[in-house]
Design a protein around this motif. Sequence first.
Motif, PDB file in Angstrom:
ATOM      1  N   LYS A  87       0.855  -1.185   0.000  1.00  0.00           N
ATOM      2  CA  LYS A  87       0.000   0.000   0.000  1.00  0.00           C
ATOM      3  C   LYS A  87       0.897   1.244   0.000  1.00  0.00           C
ATOM      4  O   LYS A  87       0.461   2.334  -0.314  1.00  0.00           O
TER       5      LYS A  87
ATOM      6  N   ALA B  40       2.003   3.256   2.291  1.00  0.00           N
ATOM      7  CA  ALA B  40       1.407   4.409   2.939  1.00  0.00           C
ATOM      8  C   ALA B  40       2.294   5.000   4.031  1.00  0.00           C
ATOM      9  O   ALA B  40       2.258   6.191   4.263  1.00  0.00           O
ATOM     10  N   CYS B  41       3.114   4.182   4.692  1.00  0.00           N
ATOM     11  CA  CYS B  41       3.809   4.720   5.863  1.00  0.00           C
ATOM     12  C   CYS B  41       5.051   5.508   5.478  1.00  0.00           C
ATOM     13  O   CYS B  41       5.414   6.447   6.133  1.00  0.00           O
TER      14      CYS B  41
ATOM     15  N   LEU C  71       5.164   9.483  13.657  1.00  0.00           N
ATOM     16  CA  LEU C  71       4.320   8.406  14.164  1.00  0.00           C
ATOM     17  C   LEU C  71       4.418   8.295  15.680  1.00  0.00           C
ATOM     18  O   LEU C  71       3.405   8.272  16.378  1.00  0.00           O
TER      19      LEU C  71
ATOM     20  N   ILE D  42      -1.473   2.901  13.070  1.00  0.00           N
ATOM     21  CA  ILE D  42      -0.664   3.768  12.206  1.00  0.00           C
ATOM     22  C   ILE D  42      -1.312   3.938  10.832  1.00  0.00           C
ATOM     23  O   ILE D  42      -0.726   4.488   9.918  1.00  0.00           O
ATOM     24  N   LEU D  43      -2.521   3.442  10.678  1.00  0.00           N
ATOM     25  CA  LEU D  43      -3.266   3.554   9.424  1.00  0.00           C
ATOM     26  C   LEU D  43      -2.476   2.958   8.250  1.00  0.00           C
ATOM     27  O   LEU D  43      -2.248   3.603   7.233  1.00  0.00           O
TER      28      LEU D  43
ATOM     29  N   TYR E 279      -3.497   0.373   6.557  1.00  0.00           N
ATOM     30  CA  TYR E 279      -4.487  -0.183   5.617  1.00  0.00           C
ATOM     31  C   TYR E 279      -4.434  -1.710   5.506  1.00  0.00           C
ATOM     32  O   TYR E 279      -5.163  -2.300   4.732  1.00  0.00           O
TER      33      TYR E 279
ATOM     34  N   SER F 287     -13.257  -0.133   6.954  1.00  0.00           N
ATOM     35  CA  SER F 287     -12.761   0.787   5.934  1.00  0.00           C
ATOM     36  C   SER F 287     -12.078   1.935   6.656  1.00  0.00           C
ATOM     37  O   SER F 287     -12.180   2.066   7.874  1.00  0.00           O
ATOM     38  N   VAL F 288     -11.386   2.768   5.894  1.00  0.00           N
ATOM     39  CA  VAL F 288     -10.899   4.009   6.475  1.00  0.00           C
ATOM     40  C   VAL F 288     -12.030   5.018   6.360  1.00  0.00           C
ATOM     41  O   VAL F 288     -12.634   5.159   5.301  1.00  0.00           O
TER      42      VAL F 288
ATOM     43  N   PHE G 219      -5.661  13.743   9.406  1.00  0.00           N
ATOM     44  CA  PHE G 219      -5.285  13.282  10.731  1.00  0.00           C
ATOM     45  C   PHE G 219      -6.479  12.646  11.456  1.00  0.00           C
ATOM     46  O   PHE G 219      -6.308  11.886  12.389  1.00  0.00           O
TER      47      PHE G 219
ATOM     48  N   ALA H 264      -8.585  10.621  10.042  1.00  0.00           N
ATOM     49  CA  ALA H 264      -8.954   9.345   9.422  1.00  0.00           C
ATOM     50  C   ALA H 264      -8.772   8.221  10.436  1.00  0.00           C
ATOM     51  O   ALA H 264      -7.796   8.183  11.173  1.00  0.00           O
TER      52      ALA H 264
ATOM     53  N   ARG I  54     -12.707   6.214  -2.040  1.00  0.00           N
ATOM     54  CA  ARG I  54     -12.183   7.398  -1.377  1.00  0.00           C
ATOM     55  C   ARG I  54     -11.188   8.085  -2.315  1.00  0.00           C
ATOM     56  O   ARG I  54     -10.439   7.425  -3.012  1.00  0.00           O
TER      57      ARG I  54
ATOM     58  N   GLN J  79      -3.488   9.431   3.783  1.00  0.00           N
ATOM     59  CA  GLN J  79      -2.944   8.142   3.415  1.00  0.00           C
ATOM     60  C   GLN J  79      -1.507   7.953   3.907  1.00  0.00           C
ATOM     61  O   GLN J  79      -1.163   6.906   4.433  1.00  0.00           O
ATOM     62  N   CYS J  80      -0.661   8.943   3.703  1.00  0.00           N
ATOM     63  CA  CYS J  80       0.750   8.726   4.047  1.00  0.00           C
ATOM     64  C   CYS J  80       1.183   9.570   5.243  1.00  0.00           C
ATOM     65  O   CYS J  80       0.699  10.675   5.456  1.00  0.00           O
ATOM     66  N   VAL J  81       2.097   9.032   6.008  1.00  0.00           N
ATOM     67  CA  VAL J  81       2.482   9.643   7.278  1.00  0.00           C
ATOM     68  C   VAL J  81       3.107  11.038   7.126  1.00  0.00           C
ATOM     69  O   VAL J  81       2.739  11.955   7.865  1.00  0.00           O
TER      70      VAL J  81
ATOM     71  N   ARG K  39       0.074  13.297   6.431  1.00  0.00           N
ATOM     72  CA  ARG K  39      -1.011  13.230   7.418  1.00  0.00           C
ATOM     73  C   ARG K  39      -0.596  13.833   8.749  1.00  0.00           C
ATOM     74  O   ARG K  39      -1.335  14.618   9.349  1.00  0.00           O
TER      75      ARG K  39
ATOM     76  N   ILE L 158       3.424  10.729  -0.808  1.00  0.00           N
ATOM     77  CA  ILE L 158       2.993  10.004  -2.001  1.00  0.00           C
ATOM     78  C   ILE L 158       2.709  10.957  -3.159  1.00  0.00           C
ATOM     79  O   ILE L 158       3.105  10.716  -4.287  1.00  0.00           O
TER      80      ILE L 158
END
Lengths: 286, 607
Positions: free
Chosen positions: A53, A55-56, A101, A153-154, A156, A173-174, A179, A181, B385, B540-542, B545, B585
């Motif tokens: 994903k 995302a982090c 984080l 930490i979202l 996903y 779901s998200v 912030f 979310a 989304r 979505q990304c740290v 966000r 991202i």
Amino acid sequence: MTAIPLGVPRRLVEFTLDGQEARVPEGSTILDACRAAGKDIPTLCEGDTLRPKNACRVCVVEVEGSRTLVPACSRKAEPGMEVSTGTERARHSRKIVLELLASSVDLSTTPRVAGWLKEYEAKPDRFGPDAARLNEEPKVDNELYVRDYDKCILCYKCVDACGDQWQNTFAISVAGRGFDARIAVEHDAPLTDSACVYCGNCIEVCPTGALSFKSEFDMRAAGTWDESAQTETTTVCAYCGVGCNLTLHVQDNEIVKVTSPHDNPVTHGNLCIKGRFGYQHVQNRD
Amino acid sequence: MDLHFGDSKPTDDERAAVDALLGPPESSWEGADRSDADLRWARGGRAARDRRDLLLPGLHALNDRIGWISEGALDYLCRRLTVPPAEAYGVATFYALFSVRPRPATVLHVCTDLACAAAGASELCAGIEGRLGPGSGVSVQRSPCLGLCERAPAALAVKAGDPVRTAVSAPATVEQAVLAASAPDSAPEEPAAVMAVPQAGDPSLTLLRRVGVVDPASLDDYRAHGGYTALRRAFELGPAGVIREVTDSGLVGRGGAAFPTGRKWQATASQPDHPHYVVCNADESEPGTFKDRVLMEGDPYALVEAMTIAGYATGAHRGYLYLRGEYPRALRRLEHAIAQARARGFLGDDVLGQGYAFDIEIRRGAGAYICGEETALFNSIEGYRGEPRSKPPFPVEKGLFGKPTVENNVETLVNVLPVLTMGAPAYAAVGTAGSTGPKLYCVSGSVDRPGVYELPFGATLGELLELAGVRDGLRAVLLGGAAGGFVRADEMDIPLTFEGTRAAGTTLGSGVVMAFDGTVPLPRLLLRIAEFFRDESCGQCVPCRVGTVRQEEALHRIAERTGAAAADDIALLREVGRAMRDASICGLGQTAWNAVESAIDRLGAYA
Ligand code: SF4
Ligand code: SF4
Ligand code: SF4
Ligand code: FES
Ligand code: FES
């Protein structure tokens, strides 16, 4: 996804990794190559059984010619690429991601993160005592598992595991944005009002302990959770003919949680409610 | 997929709103009364899931009719579309214009963004809130830029019902905004789009030529003013010929990324996978931008024609026009224009009798700046989304519905008309070697004649501001909007070209030029920018966000500080900003810190 080599061998991609020649099968990610070369890159949202994903952003590395850093977990190695994993620029972003984080989320049960914080000299405190945090109370609304989104930490992963990648139940779901979310079921309802079938496949993939067995949650609260005193035994689930592998985590002769090996070619770590939670009869002693 | 629904039922109104969009339900599974026939057939599967992209229109239908989206209503919509309620809830809560909590039928959006802040939005807002407190039947919401900056401060009232009613008040007074909210039907009609074009009537105009000249409702009038000559030319040239002209013209995207349009079209056209799609990005949400609105309100057929050309060149038969949710008048004009074009054979199965089929569908955004990012926009249309996807793969290969897609914004598309009517060489002769053609600028703030300006690339910032009647006491100019950068009042000779602004260490962005005098303290503006990005991050990304939150906190701390007292927080801003730029991202996170950084480095903010 677990790699079971099938069919024709894949071609090799040649590229440069930290100045060294690297060769990996076509389709491999930069992270695969790093791991093959024995390099340790921090990862949080990457999962061995899920599509990345990315995302982090804790796994970012520098690729020659790219305007931004790239996530190692999802960017595929390309012929001729020049990748550097340890540059000041990449390390800076990793450090900031860890700080962001750690300053907003409870990472106390996230494996390895303490070591990375140290390695990158991250100082989450420097955002001050008033830095916004998630501030979520644990959601204890069923007997099987707890959702403690203060630790989320979202990444996903749970959403993907519950959705089209594995379970196809789409219970979570998200919701919200930015912030604010959060992972939620519809209308933010309790789990018991949702589509959840209690397979626990989301717990299996959660990297932070935000999702945990109620047994683990209660023992942690009571101060009796002790991983060093636990044994892990892998056996075969007896409920049906699929024959999923179960790993029983046992402390003081009690099963405290059940996981499943991710490298199992059939189940990839996924179980159903019976295998995951239906162990009480094993320890009914009277 | 095994869907689970709660016990909440829709009200008759909610059901009617959904059925008006989707037609009556066909079985009890979809929410109709149970009948014998239901026991003998099943519906669902692929056919039903293929309607997932109607989720966003469905949410709009409910929000328009009722004012908010209840549990029962959401569940009913999910049943009709075979969408898991948890996912639909995630989508509904993504957009600022929707609410999943009860609220009054009327919402008054009061802009508190940059241009409006400089024009007294906070006093306006306080005044309105004083008059429309709880129990007034109006919910007052502070809003990001409404795209009405030339008439700042601005407010938009939306009164749910059948049909939904809207009224704009700009420049707003407390009186007028309250009137617009309480009786949108009797609020005075908005000034014509041409009022936002101070150069109107100037024969040198190309893109704005027809605004104020043609009747935006009349297809015949559009044709009488040169409309549809470009499409006829396109049919003469053939798809490859069109792409060659667009490539040779040197046209690059006007949305900010400045990617060559011809190359994008070529890349899409040559994809073996089908169908191909055209997507027009009309989700103009960059604070300070309103040019697309003026074009769509003043010359809507031009966009319809340009999209048709893009479709023809790239082998697409379907176009989606993703329109900003806050643009009710542009929506009405375009709906009308598309219907007229369809009725008259300019859209449909056989465009102009040339055997080419093309049609356009409008999709409304619902209050999310991030949906201006192309891949987020695709997700939004598809009913997910509005989160950006990671690239590669790029849209020309896998875009909308996973198919090759050419995505252009409104201004880019309408430039294709003069490219074809003038011919590529004549078009390329306008502007500079590196930036060809005419460019639109949205000038607002401390000027006497705010509005949309059209100048050939290469004019200087000073020339533009002089045209707009810049007022005395200019302190700073924001170029490119919130994602752009500030320049000083003594940098008026910056040439307005992609290469010129780059050389000056700033950006042209989407063409925002906002002039500030000293009346609003700079730290307040910077705080507003930070707040904007914190609100609009998709989450979505740290780096984005959490980074946008930490930056806003730091800017709060130093709002009243300078020098050594601010130094630590500025260092913190820089460190976080660097990681946001490097590791986010998408463009939102990557540029969120630009404007604040430029204010520190160029304007000496907090020094
Ligand atoms: S337990 Fe299974 S069904 Fe329930 S939320 Fe987790 S993954 Fe989804
Ligand atoms: S609950 Fe766990 S798996 Fe789900 S998003 Fe949060 S951290 Fe990831
Ligand atoms: S940079 Fe911001 S807006 Fe873009 S994907 Fe990341 S969180 Fe979302
Ligand atoms: S592990 Fe690569 S982005 Fe999260
Ligand atoms: S309308 Fe208020 S800033 Fe644009």
